[in-house]
Design a protein around this motif. Structure first.
Motif, PDB file in Angstrom:
ATOM      1  N   VAL A   1       0.863  -1.178   0.000  1.00 35.93           N
ATOM      2  CA  VAL A   1       0.000   0.000   0.000  1.00 35.93           C
ATOM      3  C   VAL A   1       0.901   1.229   0.000  1.00 35.93           C
ATOM      4  N   ALA A   2       0.615   2.183  -0.879  1.00 34.08           N
ATOM      5  CA  ALA A   2       1.396   3.422  -0.959  1.00 34.08           C
ATOM      6  C   ALA A   2       0.789   4.460  -0.026  1.00 34.08           C
ATOM      7  N   LEU A   3       1.633   5.054   0.825  1.00 33.45           N
ATOM      8  CA  LEU A   3       1.211   6.092   1.764  1.00 33.45           C
ATOM      9  C   LEU A   3       1.910   7.398   1.398  1.00 33.45           C
ATOM     10  N   ARG A   4       1.131   8.473   1.303  1.00 33.34           N
ATOM     11  CA  ARG A   4       1.690   9.788   0.996  1.00 33.34           C
ATOM     12  C   ARG A   4       1.085  10.817   1.935  1.00 33.34           C
ATOM     13  N   ALA A   5       1.937  11.598   2.564  1.00 34.01           N
ATOM     14  CA  ALA A   5       1.475  12.635   3.475  1.00 34.01           C
ATOM     15  C   ALA A   5       0.830  13.774   2.698  1.00 34.01           C
ATOM     16  N   GLY A   6       0.142  14.644   3.435  1.00 35.97           N
ATOM     17  CA  GLY A   6      -0.482  15.803   2.812  1.00 35.97           C
ATOM     18  C   GLY A   6       0.546  16.719   2.178  1.00 35.97           C
TER      19      GLY A   6
END
Length: 674
Positions: free
Chosen positions: A533-538
């Motif tokens: 799963v790819a996680l990207r911050a705001g």
């Protein structure tokens, strides 16, 4: 297997010929006893005879021993060194057998028999029986899931076995037993025996090797009639309709009457408290008649029908739950689906050629995940047409430098330029999301083949995703952790068949999905267990390191927090896992099926669902109870020796150290007095 009798304690010498070294003992004693006897000489002065008077070497005449303690220490040290050279070994009493236990951690091990006992419970009993028959043992445990994992604790008694078996959770969607056995043999050593506990029978072995590999296979399964959710899909992110599709199958029996199974789909909507006692809206109740080995599908469209009206009144659909009535395997009777990203990708199209623009618009509409940008500056993806840059144009113009903006540049030839047509073979980077599943068989691709222009174009790209020989056709250029990217096509659309075939909408869909995946947040939110799963911050947090505005997760900019949510909505288990972010991004793999809550800097907490649906695990038709293989008791009964040479050598070293202290303190020289 009966317990082995205690082995008698017998001292053994591995190298008895080393006892020849004992002849050095009388030789050393002779050096101390035999002396040189001096003759009397009349001299005028003793000055030149001092050195001769101090000589104390051995000779041929026996005399009284003057340094008995030094001689005794040296004799004992020499004796210990000779004995150490023989490599004495002590046969251990009741030696421990080394055993590696492989535990099937797939969720089919949760299936219960007629007495209500799960395969895990029966397997734990089988492990205790196997180890109890070995007498004294040292057992290590390997948990077999998608990837094998060795449990840290070793067990030497019943209490240790119970503690190790407490980590047997049976929550993986599959188990790679071959990899687990290989890990057990690698870590256990050549003499370790392997016990495998699973619910399936071992595959047939060649007659000449069966039972000779020291592997004991204990199958503790029980066949049963099992209904399962084998697939749950929630599709149509962006502008497409939020449709839920559930596939239910019946396993474990090959014949018999149809079985009626009730299916219930519940929905949790925004505006409702996600507490353990939250009331979900029941949107679908249906009874399905399942034939043995058959499957059927259930559809739910929250955007249409009478059921959708009651769901949408409270707010946005957040989570969907699918439930079957309990049976022999409850692990596959429940599935969850999180809400996909409902925002379409905002696209601005700046293509002047009418035919090419129609092809672009049709392909974008087919994706169901795009919407026209209201203003050009609001576009997340630009599709533009440009003349292929010449050798002196290193940049080629176009939209660059805006964070969060992607551009698809359709580079065509100038009017006077010549192009070359290619029918293949085409080289594709199938690992890149833009060219994944892109089939170019039968496509005629016309492109600029001028070497100087191609070199200038290739220099400004990070990667070539597709090429025909040495002619690049699709290039990729990115920056700011893929928040800004340019995809370039070397394409003469008027002389190509690309835009008129099936490869064109596939390519455009890949571009749109890749752009959506690069947004801040989580992509995808519904994945199979074990998938990344790819996680990207705001955007704000990633750029400035500041926390998000009020109402969003208060998480440091360099970390993300993941919390596993157990069976009911909002019920949490354990402390959250902290993940490090690099440039505001990270990749995380759900370790087990279930619902997770992920908090990213600058964003509201989001839900990720790791599905554990697997038809092979739900099919209990080949689950059985059997015991095959042998631990080879003769190998386990081989004598276990413990060497004593190191202890004798340490004793000799201690004696020589004592001699050195004695000589230094008393002024006595080795070899006797003068």
């Amino acid at each position: 297997m009966a317990p082995r009798e205690a082995t008698p304690v017998v001292p053994l010498l591995a190298l008895p010929l080393a006892l020849i070294g004992l002849v050095a003992l009388p030789a050393l004693a002779a050096i101390y006893v035999l002396r040189t006897r001096y003759r009397r000489r009349a001299v005028s002065s003793l000055m030149l005879w001092q050195a001769a008077a101090q000589a104390t070497g051995g000779g041929r005449k026996a005399s009284r021993l003057q340094t008995p303690w030094v001689l005794l220490l040296e004799l004992l040290a020499l004796l210990l060194l000779v004995l150490a050279a023989t490599m004495p070994r002590w046969l251990a009493t009741g030696q421990r057998a080394r055993v590696m236990v492989v535990l099937d951690n797939s969720w089919s091990m949760r299936a219960v028999d007629r007495d209500g006992r799960s395969a895990v419970e029966r397997g734990a009993e089988a492990v205790r029986d196997e180890l109890a028959g070995l007498g004294r043992y040292t057992a290590d445990f390997v948990r077999a899931g998608r990837e094998p994992q060795r449990l840290a604790a070793s067990a030497r008694d019943a209490a240790g076995v119970r503690a190790a078996l407490a980590g047997w959770t049976a929550e993986d969607p599959a188990a790679d037993l071959d990899a687990a056995v290989a890990l057990a043999r690698e870590t256990g050593g050549a003499d370790a025996r392997v016990v495998v506990v699973t619910d399936r029978e071992r595959a047939p072995q060649p007659p000449d090797t069966a039972g000779a590999d020291g592997l004991r296979w204990r199958a503790v399964g029980a066949a049963g009639d099992n209904a399962a959710v084998v697939r749950a899909v929630r599709g149509g992110g962006g502008a497409a309709r939020d449709v839920v599709m559930v596939e239910v199958g019946r396993f474990g029996t090959a014949a018999g009457p149809a079985r009626t199974v009730g299916v219930q789909i519940d929905a949790l909507v925004s505006g409702m408290a996600e507490a353990p006692d939250a009331v979900w809206n029941v949107v679908v109740r249906r009874r399905l008649a399942l034939e043995p080995g058959g499957t059927t599908r259930v559809w739910f469209d929250p955007d249409g029908g009478p059921a959708a009206t009651s769901v949408r009144t409270a707010g946005r659909l957040l989570r969907v739950s699918v439930a079957l009535p309990g049976d022999v395997l409850a692990a596959d009777d429940r599935a969850w689906l999180a809400a996909p990203d409902a925002q379409p990708v905002r696209v601005a199209v700046g293509v002047e050629d009418a035919a090419l623009r129609d092809a672009v618009d049709a392909a974008l509409a087919a994706t169901g995940q795009t919407a026209p940008a209201r203003v050009a500056d609001d576009a997340e993806l630009w599709v533009t047409q440009a003349t292929f840059p010449d050798a002196t144009d290193a940049d080629g113009g176009g939209v660059e430098g805006t964070p969060g903006r992607w551009s698809l540049r359709l580079f065509g030839p100038a009017e006077a330029d010549d192009t070359q047509a290619f029918l293949g073979p085409f080289m594709l980077d199938t690992d890149h999301p833009v060219t994944r599943d892109l089939g170019l068989e039968g496509v005629v691709w016309s492109a600029v083949a001028d070497a100087d222009r191609l070199d200038a174009w290739a220099r400004r790209a990070d990667a070539v995703l597709a090429s025909a020989g040495d002619v690049p056709l699709i290039t990729w250029r990115s920056g700011d952790a893929d928040r800004m990217a340019e995809i370039g096509l070397n394409l003469d659309a008027a002389r190509s068949t690309l835009t008129g075939g099936v490869a064109w909408p596939v390519f455009m869909s890949n571009v749109v999905q890749a752009r959506a995946a690069a947004r801040p947040g989580i992509q995808p939110v519904n994945v199979p267990a074990g998938a990344p799963v790819a996680l990207r911050a705001g955007e704000r947090s990633a750029a400035t390191g500041a926390d998000g505005p009020d109402g969003v997760a208060d998480v440091p900019a360099e970390t993300a927090r993941v919390r596993w949510v157990a069976g009911t909505a909002g019920a949490t288990a354990g402390e959250p896992t902290v993940l490090a972010l690099r440039d505001g991004a990270a990749t995380w793999t759900p370790p087990r099926p279930g619902v997770y809550e992920v908090a990213l800097p600058g964003l509201e907490p989001q839900t990720v669902v790791a599905a554990g649906t697997d038809a092979a695990e739900s099919d209990l038709s080949d689950a059985t109870t059997a015991a095959t293989g042998d631990l080879n008791a003769d190998v386990l009964s081989r004598p276990e020796y413990r060497g004593l040479g190191w202890l004798l050598g340490l004793g000799a070293l201690s004696l020589l150290s004592a001699e050195a202290l004695l000589l230094r303190g008393g002024g006595v020289r080795a070899g006797g007095g003068g």
